[in-house]
Each structure stands twice: as C-alpha cells, then as structure tokens.
Design a protein around this motif. Structure first.
Motif, short mmCIF file in Angstrom:
data_model
loop_
_atom_site.label_atom_id
_atom_site.label_comp_id
_atom_site.label_asym_id
_atom_site.label_seq_id
_atom_site.Cartn_x
_atom_site.Cartn_y
_atom_site.Cartn_z
N LEU A 155 3.21 4.01 8.39
CA LEU A 155 2.90 5.32 7.83
C LEU A 155 2.15 5.20 6.50
O LEU A 155 1.25 6.00 6.22
CB LEU A 155 4.20 6.10 7.64
N LEU A 156 2.50 4.19 5.70
CA LEU A 156 1.93 4.05 4.36
C LEU A 156 0.62 3.27 4.34
O LEU A 156 -0.18 3.43 3.41
CB LEU A 156 2.93 3.35 3.44
N THR A 157 0.39 2.44 5.34
CA THR A 157 -0.78 1.56 5.30
C THR A 157 -1.92 2.02 6.20
O THR A 157 -3.08 1.66 5.95
CB THR A 157 -0.39 0.13 5.69
N GLN A 158 -1.64 2.77 7.24
CA GLN A 158 -2.70 3.19 8.14
C GLN A 158 -3.51 4.33 7.55
O GLN A 158 -2.97 5.24 6.91
CB GLN A 158 -2.13 3.61 9.50
N GLY A 159 -4.83 4.27 7.74
CA GLY A 159 -5.70 5.34 7.29
C GLY A 159 -5.78 5.49 5.78
O GLY A 159 -6.05 6.58 5.27
N ASN A 160 -5.55 4.39 5.03
CA ASN A 160 -5.61 4.43 3.56
C ASN A 160 -4.70 5.50 2.98
O ASN A 160 -5.05 6.19 2.00
CB ASN A 160 -7.06 4.68 3.09
N ALA A 161 -3.53 5.66 3.60
CA ALA A 161 -2.57 6.64 3.08
C ALA A 161 -2.17 6.30 1.65
O ALA A 161 -2.14 7.17 0.77
CB ALA A 161 -1.34 6.68 3.97
N LEU A 162 -1.90 5.04 1.40
CA LEU A 162 -1.60 4.55 0.05
C LEU A 162 -2.78 3.72 -0.42
O LEU A 162 -3.20 2.78 0.27
CB LEU A 162 -0.32 3.71 0.06
N ASP A 163 -3.33 4.07 -1.56
CA ASP A 163 -4.53 3.40 -2.07
C ASP A 163 -4.16 2.01 -2.60
O ASP A 163 -3.88 1.84 -3.79
CB ASP A 163 -5.16 4.25 -3.16
N LEU A 164 -4.20 1.02 -1.71
CA LEU A 164 -3.85 -0.34 -2.12
C LEU A 164 -4.92 -0.96 -3.01
O LEU A 164 -4.64 -1.89 -3.77
CB LEU A 164 -3.64 -1.21 -0.87
N ALA A 165 -6.17 -0.45 -2.93
CA ALA A 165 -7.24 -0.99 -3.79
C ALA A 165 -6.95 -0.73 -5.26
O ALA A 165 -7.34 -1.51 -6.13
CB ALA A 165 -8.58 -0.39 -3.38
N SER A 166 -6.24 0.37 -5.56
CA SER A 166 -5.91 0.68 -6.95
C SER A 166 -4.86 -0.27 -7.52
O SER A 166 -4.64 -0.30 -8.73
CB SER A 166 -5.41 2.12 -7.05
N LEU A 167 -4.22 -1.05 -6.64
CA LEU A 167 -3.21 -2.01 -7.09
C LEU A 167 -3.80 -3.38 -7.40
O LEU A 167 -3.07 -4.31 -7.76
CB LEU A 167 -2.12 -2.16 -6.02
N CYS A 168 -5.11 -3.51 -7.28
CA CYS A 168 -5.77 -4.79 -7.58
C CYS A 168 -5.95 -4.93 -9.09
O CYS A 168 -6.39 -3.98 -9.76
CB CYS A 168 -7.12 -4.85 -6.86
#
Length: 381
Positions: free
Chosen positions: A201-214
């Motif tokens: 639910l959190l990772t599909q379709g860029n639901a949570l912006d993981l790029a901002s955690l870089c």
C-alpha cells in the motif's frame, strides 16, 4: 432432475445457508444438495479426533461457503468448512449457525447486529505522538480494534536498484492476548499477510515519496522502520492499520542533515541535534484501506469480527486523498462478479474520502494543540 458434478439428483427446497438443509446436505446455489452427489476430493469427517467432534470438509473446492480451521485435523492447520450443526471456526474464534443466520438476515435487511446500516463506519479515536522515543507514532481505537504504530529512522546505504531513494521496512505483530486467532503458527501467517499488504500500500504508485528520503545519492538515505502492534482485535484490521500508519507518518520528524565535504573528496554529513530543526514526511499521496465484506448477497463497510466470520468474500481497496485507487486485494473463498466489484469500488472511494477528511482534521487539530503546549513551555522557561 438436475446434474451436479456429473451426478443426477432431485433438488430440494430453496435455501440460503447450510443450516436450512438437513445434516446430509449442503446449501449450494440456493438449493440443498446431498453430500452423496458431490464427488471429487471432498470427504466428510465426523471422527472425534479429526475435527473437534464436528463435521468437516477440507477446503479444496470453492462450492463451500464457510471457512474455518480444524483444531485437531490429521494435518494440523488444514483449512476446512463446516456443515450444518457445526460452529464456524477461525482459529479458536467460533460462531454458531444461529448467530450466522441472524447476522446474514440482518445484513440482507440493512440492519446490522450493532445497529448500523450496511455502509456505516464505526467511530474511531486517533492519537499521535504516543511513543516518546519514536520518530513518529500513532494509536487508533476502532471500537474493539486497538492498534499502535511506531516509526524509527536511521541512516543506511541505499540499494543498488534504487540509489536515489530511501528504504522502508514494515513489521506487524498481533499480540496473542488480542485474539485466540493470533496464537501459535496462525499469528505468523497473519503477521506476514498484514505486513506485506501494508508495505504494498505504501510503496506502489509512489504513495510514499521515497526519493525525499535520499540524503546523498548512492551513499546515504533514511531507512524507515514501521512497527505496528495489534493490541486488540474487533474486526477490520486492514483499515485500522492503514489509518494508524498514515497518522504515524504524519507525526514523523526527521532531524535536519547538513552535507559536509570531507578530506579526499569524501562526502560526510552532520545530524542536527536541535529538536526544532526537522523535516516532515509528506502523506499527500499516502492511501488508507477501505474494506468491504460480502455476506450473502449484500456487502458491508467496516465489518466486525463476528461479521468477518460469516463473510463469503472481502475486497480491500486503497484510496488516497485524490480519490485514486492505489491497491485492490481480494479475500475469502467466494467469487465476486464485475457489477459487485464496481459497486464496492464506488463505495470505497466515497467512504475513503470521508475518512481521510475526518482524519486530516484530527491530525491538524492535534498538531496545533501540540504547538500551543510547546510555545507555553518556551515562555515558562
């Protein structure tokens, strides 16, 4: 005469549940069908050692309507269904045929056992910042379903597949004291299923912006650990977990990072120790789960534990603030036709937006209250 599974039989009177047929028949497609006409791998077991003195058929064909688990089957943990006169089991939870019939008839007539209509959602309490030493946390109390979520963050090296993204680890732990269903090996399966669905639910379709955690591409990133604990279970765990997780992400505070050029062209970083200097995690696209449970010919929203024991099928739909469908997962032993699925999706969108609106209002209010208390503390100092 009618033909069922290659054998002729005379159909009996119409039925809606197995309880309306005799002990030697099963309710199939609205008619009582004798077990003797059903061939295949199914077999009725009525020995005391096999299924806790109950009649039980292994779940290897989709014709059966009720799912349970034998306590003492030949192979421990075999799924099974129960014929007339037997309680429906899920782990050690049980519900009698009379209770099943009562719940089914209530749903058919639009009045559920707790007084709600089919599409009413239960009131829930939501609090954030419940765990002092976590980066973010939240607690939800949805009737008897009690879930708490804590988030911890540390700095790690990103994976080679996504060098410009942060990482996410999800773990769900259902306390054995919450329900007999969570005892023994049954809890392991449920924990993994809930964790995987929450992670998707959190990772599909860029639901949570993981790029901002870089932090530094290819070298450093934030690694979020989401740990959820189910303290009590009163039904609708998927929804409660997703709501609590979204609230915990909203409450998450990551310390500011300052990039420093070290010796020999090495890149280093400094972590700010100022509690007022932090960055937040965006939840703009983070969805919540809306679960609809089909009981008989109708479906209900936000099912209780007793209703889940009577379900034929379940559809869990991820909905975000933009009314986008982010995920769909089907559960249960019965199928769903296309028209029912479309109706469920429409209801899930409407209910999801209402829940998100109420949820965001609660989160903003609690943030403002926390800010007021913080300012008061500064003035007193």
């Amino acid at each position: 005469m009618e033909c069922v599974k290659g054998k002729c039989f005379t159909p009996a009177a119409g039925c809606m549940t197995d309880g309306q047929c005799d002990r030697q028949s099963l309710c199939l497609n609205g008619k009582c069908v004798p077990y003797s006409t059903l061939d295949g791998d199914c077999s009725i077991m009525d020995t005391m050692d096999n299924c806790n003195k109950d009649y039980c058929v292994p779940l290897n064909q989709s014709m059966f309507t009720r799912v349970g688990k034998c306590k003492n089957t030949t192979e421990v943990g075999d799924l099974c269904t129960y014929a007339k006169g037997c309680d429906v089991f899920r782990g050690q939870e049980r519900i009698s045929p009379s209770e099943t019939y009562y719940i089914q008839q209530g749903v058919e007539n639009g009045v559920r056992a707790d007084g709600r209509t089919r599409l009413d959602y239960r009131h829930f309490e939501l609090d954030v910042g419940e765990i002092a030493h976590a980066c973010g946390s939240a607690r939800i109390l949805l009737d008897n379903t009690h879930v708490i979520v804590g988030i911890k963050a540390d700095i790690a090296s990103p994976t080679s597949d996504a060098p410009n993204h942060g990482m996410l680890n999800v773990n769900v732990d259902c306390c054995p004291s919450a329900s007999p269903e969570f005892e023994g090996k049954g809890a392991e399966y449920i924990n993994v299923e809930l964790a995987k669905q929450l992670e998707r639910l959190l990772t599909q379709g860029n639901a949570l912006d993981l790029a901002s955690l870089c932090i530094v591409p290819g070298k450093y990133c934030w690694n979020l650990y989401i740990d959820a604990i189910v303290l009590d279970s009163g039904g609708n765990l998927f929804d409660a977990l997703s709501i609590a997780t979204r609230a915990a992400l909203y409450n998450t505070r990551l310390p500011q990072i300052k990039i420093v050029q070290g010796e020999h062209e090495q890149v280093e970083f400094e972590v700010s120790e100022d509690p007022e200097s932090y960055s937040s995690v965006s939840i703009d696209n983070v969805p919540i789960c809306v679960t609809l449970t089909k009981i008989g010919t109708q479906f209900v929203l936000d099912s209780t534990l007793e209703e889940e024991l009577c379900m034929d099928a379940r559809l869990t739909i991820g909905v975000n603030r933009r009314s986008n469908i982010c995920s769909i997962q089907k559960g249960g032993v019965s199928g769903l036709d296309s028209s029912t699925i479309n109706q469920m999706i429409t209801v899930a969108k409407q209910a999801g937006l209402q829940i998100l609106k109420s949820m965001d209002a609660i989160l903003i209010q609690q943030q403002q209250q926390h800010q007021v208390l913080t300012n008061k503390g500064k003035i007193q100092q």
